[in-house]
Write a protein that holds these residues in place. Sequence first.
Motif, PDB file in Angstrom:
ATOM      1  N   MET A   1       0.825  -1.212   0.000  1.00 36.00           N
ATOM      2  CA  MET A   1       0.000   0.000   0.000  1.00 36.00           C
ATOM      3  C   MET A   1       0.852   1.251   0.000  1.00 36.00           C
ATOM      4  N   PHE A   2       1.898   1.229   0.834  1.00 39.28           N
ATOM      5  CA  PHE A   2       2.774   2.403   0.928  1.00 39.28           C
ATOM      6  C   PHE A   2       3.473   2.650  -0.404  1.00 39.28           C
ATOM      7  N   GLU A   3       3.932   1.583  -1.046  1.00 42.76           N
ATOM      8  CA  GLU A   3       4.588   1.732  -2.350  1.00 42.76           C
ATOM      9  C   GLU A   3       3.600   2.219  -3.406  1.00 42.76           C
ATOM     10  N   GLY A   4       2.357   1.750  -3.341  1.00 41.61           N
ATOM     11  CA  GLY A   4       1.332   2.218  -4.265  1.00 41.61           C
ATOM     12  C   GLY A   4       1.033   3.692  -4.091  1.00 41.61           C
ATOM     13  N   LEU A   5       0.979   4.140  -2.825  1.00 45.73           N
ATOM     14  CA  LEU A   5       0.762   5.566  -2.555  1.00 45.73           C
ATOM     15  C   LEU A   5       1.947   6.414  -3.027  1.00 45.73           C
ATOM     16  N   LEU A   6       3.171   5.880  -2.806  1.00 44.89           N
ATOM     17  CA  LEU A   6       4.359   6.582  -3.284  1.00 44.89           C
ATOM     18  C   LEU A   6       4.343   6.715  -4.796  1.00 44.89           C
ATOM     19  N   ALA A   7       3.859   5.684  -5.489  1.00 50.56           N
ATOM     20  CA  ALA A   7       3.753   5.739  -6.947  1.00 50.56           C
ATOM     21  C   ALA A   7       2.846   6.888  -7.374  1.00 50.56           C
ATOM     22  N   GLY A   8       1.697   7.012  -6.696  1.00 46.60           N
ATOM     23  CA  GLY A   8       0.779   8.105  -7.009  1.00 46.60           C
ATOM     24  C   GLY A   8       1.364   9.462  -6.685  1.00 46.60           C
ATOM     25  N   LEU A   9       2.020   9.567  -5.527  1.00 41.14           N
ATOM     26  CA  LEU A   9       2.627  10.832  -5.103  1.00 41.14           C
ATOM     27  C   LEU A   9       3.697  11.296  -6.107  1.00 41.14           C
ATOM     28  N   LEU A  10       4.573  10.387  -6.503  1.00 43.20           N
ATOM     29  CA  LEU A  10       5.660  10.747  -7.419  1.00 43.20           C
ATOM     30  C   LEU A  10       5.145  11.033  -8.828  1.00 43.20           C
ATOM     31  N   TRP A  11       4.057  10.353  -9.231  1.00 43.01           N
ATOM     32  CA  TRP A  11       3.484  10.649 -10.543  1.00 43.01           C
ATOM     33  C   TRP A  11       2.811  12.020 -10.527  1.00 43.01           C
ATOM     34  N   GLY A  12       2.256  12.404  -9.377  1.00 40.72           N
ATOM     35  CA  GLY A  12       1.717  13.758  -9.249  1.00 40.72           C
ATOM     36  C   GLY A  12       2.812  14.798  -9.411  1.00 40.72           C
ATOM     37  N   LEU A  13       3.983  14.535  -8.810  1.00 38.49           N
ATOM     38  CA  LEU A  13       5.124  15.432  -8.955  1.00 38.49           C
ATOM     39  C   LEU A  13       5.606  15.455 -10.400  1.00 38.49           C
ATOM     40  N   ASP A  14       5.680  14.288 -11.020  1.00 39.91           N
ATOM     41  CA  ASP A  14       6.069  14.183 -12.426  1.00 39.91           C
ATOM     42  C   ASP A  14       5.114  14.991 -13.302  1.00 39.91           C
ATOM     43  N   THR A  15       3.814  14.901 -13.017  1.00 39.27           N
ATOM     44  CA  THR A  15       2.798  15.617 -13.793  1.00 39.27           C
ATOM     45  C   THR A  15       3.010  17.120 -13.733  1.00 39.27           C
ATOM     46  N   VAL A  16       3.303  17.638 -12.543  1.00 41.89           N
ATOM     47  CA  VAL A  16       3.521  19.080 -12.379  1.00 41.89           C
ATOM     48  C   VAL A  16       4.777  19.524 -13.133  1.00 41.89           C
ATOM     49  N   ILE A  17       5.855  18.740 -13.040  1.00 41.21           N
ATOM     50  CA  ILE A  17       7.111  19.116 -13.695  1.00 41.21           C
ATOM     51  C   ILE A  17       6.987  19.051 -15.212  1.00 41.21           C
ATOM     52  N   ILE A  18       6.339  18.003 -15.738  1.00 43.32           N
ATOM     53  CA  ILE A  18       6.156  17.918 -17.193  1.00 43.32           C
ATOM     54  C   ILE A  18       5.229  19.033 -17.672  1.00 43.32           C
ATOM     55  N   GLY A  19       4.305  19.460 -16.811  1.00 43.06           N
ATOM     56  CA  GLY A  19       3.440  20.599 -17.142  1.00 43.06           C
ATOM     57  C   GLY A  19       4.243  21.881 -17.305  1.00 43.06           C
ATOM     58  N   ILE A  20       5.270  22.046 -16.464  1.00 43.44           N
ATOM     59  CA  ILE A  20       6.164  23.206 -16.593  1.00 43.44           C
ATOM     60  C   ILE A  20       6.879  23.164 -17.941  1.00 43.44           C
ATOM     61  N   ALA A  21       7.376  21.987 -18.319  1.00 44.95           N
ATOM     62  CA  ALA A  21       8.082  21.836 -19.597  1.00 44.95           C
ATOM     63  C   ALA A  21       7.160  22.146 -20.774  1.00 44.95           C
ATOM     64  N   LEU A  22       5.925  21.662 -20.716  1.00 44.97           N
ATOM     65  CA  LEU A  22       4.988  21.866 -21.822  1.00 44.97           C
ATOM     66  C   LEU A  22       4.551  23.322 -21.969  1.00 44.97           C
ATOM     67  N   SER A  23       4.749  24.111 -20.920  1.00 43.74           N
ATOM     68  CA  SER A  23       4.377  25.530 -20.991  1.00 43.74           C
ATOM     69  C   SER A  23       5.519  26.400 -21.517  1.00 43.74           C
ATOM     70  N   MET A  24       6.660  25.793 -21.830  1.00 43.15           N
ATOM     71  CA  MET A  24       7.820  26.535 -22.302  1.00 43.15           C
ATOM     72  C   MET A  24       7.775  26.711 -23.826  1.00 43.15           C
ATOM     73  N   THR A  25       8.544  27.660 -24.327  1.00 43.68           N
ATOM     74  CA  THR A  25       8.480  28.113 -25.722  1.00 43.68           C
ATOM     75  C   THR A  25       8.542  27.013 -26.769  1.00 43.68           C
ATOM     76  N   PRO A  26       9.469  26.042 -26.696  1.00 42.88           N
ATOM     77  CA  PRO A  26       9.564  25.062 -27.789  1.00 42.88           C
ATOM     78  C   PRO A  26       8.261  24.321 -28.077  1.00 42.88           C
ATOM     79  N   PHE A  27       7.454  24.081 -27.041  1.00 40.60           N
ATOM     80  CA  PHE A  27       6.205  23.359 -27.237  1.00 40.60           C
ATOM     81  C   PHE A  27       5.053  24.274 -27.665  1.00 40.60           C
ATOM     82  N   LEU A  28       5.268  25.576 -27.632  1.00 45.31           N
ATOM     83  CA  LEU A  28       4.199  26.531 -27.942  1.00 45.31           C
ATOM     84  C   LEU A  28       4.526  27.427 -29.131  1.00 45.31           C
ATOM     85  N   SER A  29       5.637  27.145 -29.816  1.00 44.26           N
ATOM     86  CA  SER A  29       6.134  28.050 -30.854  1.00 44.26           C
ATOM     87  C   SER A  29       5.233  28.119 -32.082  1.00 44.26           C
ATOM     88  N   THR A  30       4.614  26.998 -32.451  1.00 41.83           N
ATOM     89  CA  THR A  30       3.727  26.948 -33.616  1.00 41.83           C
ATOM     90  C   THR A  30       2.513  26.084 -33.294  1.00 41.83           C
TER      91      THR A  30
END
Length: 319
Positions: free
Chosen positions: A1-30
């Motif tokens: 259970m603890f490992e499953g919760l950690l998986a969700g927690l870290l994927w939430g962090l991954d989601t926020v960080i990849i969201g930062i990348a997707l908001s940067m110029t190369p992904f929004l240029s055209t």
Amino acid sequence: MFEGLLAGLLWGLDTVIIGIALSMTPFLSTEQAIFLSPFVSTFIHDFFSSLWMIMYMVIRKEFSKVLNALKSKSGKFIVLAALIGGPLGMTGYVLSIKYIGAAYTAIISAMFPAVGALFSYIFLKEKMKLYQLAGLFISIGGVIALGYTPGGSDVDNVLLGFLFALMCVVGWAAEAVIIAYGLKDPNISDEQALQIRQLTSAVFYAIIILPLLGGWGLSFNIFTSSTMPIILISALFGTTSYLFYYKAINKIGASKAMALNITYCAWAIVFGFFILQESVSGKDILFAAIIIGGSIVAASDIKELFKRNKQKNELKKIS
């Protein structure tokens, strides 16, 4: 259970960080870059994730075992799971967003643990007690309520959008169940399975999806831009999340691991608040708590917990 919760927690962090990348110029240029961004970011994410896993396996001197696992019957099932959950599931998710918008896609895709529980019951003979099923559907209800936006967005083809969303649900649910089947082989570890999964996904994107969509140009731009280190960090957290997810699948079963994994929706709110200073409403806090609480109930075995507590108390009395 603890490992499953950690998986969700870290994927939430991954989601926020990849969201930062997707908001940067190369992904929004055209407009083309905006369309290709989910596919290219997924490819780069899984590519770097496979590199992190190669480094991990080389340090542990187990990379040769990955090659042996790949040749086995169970290894081929893991390759199948990677193709169904990665390119198929993710492509369905992205195309569903295109046709019915992100809000409705998020709502429908949140159903994958329920479909996964059904698949687990049919194919793996995993059973969930009534209170566990109730916890699962309470958690899914929290995800739906959290993602719902009144009014929605413009819809060009509702039926097609829903079909792509269902493709995503089936893909993600089937991936976990097939991985659970592959991990029944005692000769394949969680780490080996993840190495096969990420490498398969990255290779498929590289030789099939990106050439079909004309995405290599944007990919090369990302590799040489300031966005790349952010995706590299995101891939590290994503890889760690997947490691814990696969461990949870192996230890408590696919259906319960999926229930814990969808807590990433709640953790993403927490990390969004601390990292991006995003505002958090009372509704967000309430439904985040419902998601996490429901998922814990779905993955818990109350009889087993009482049994362990009883054993601990007996050991204390003896000592």
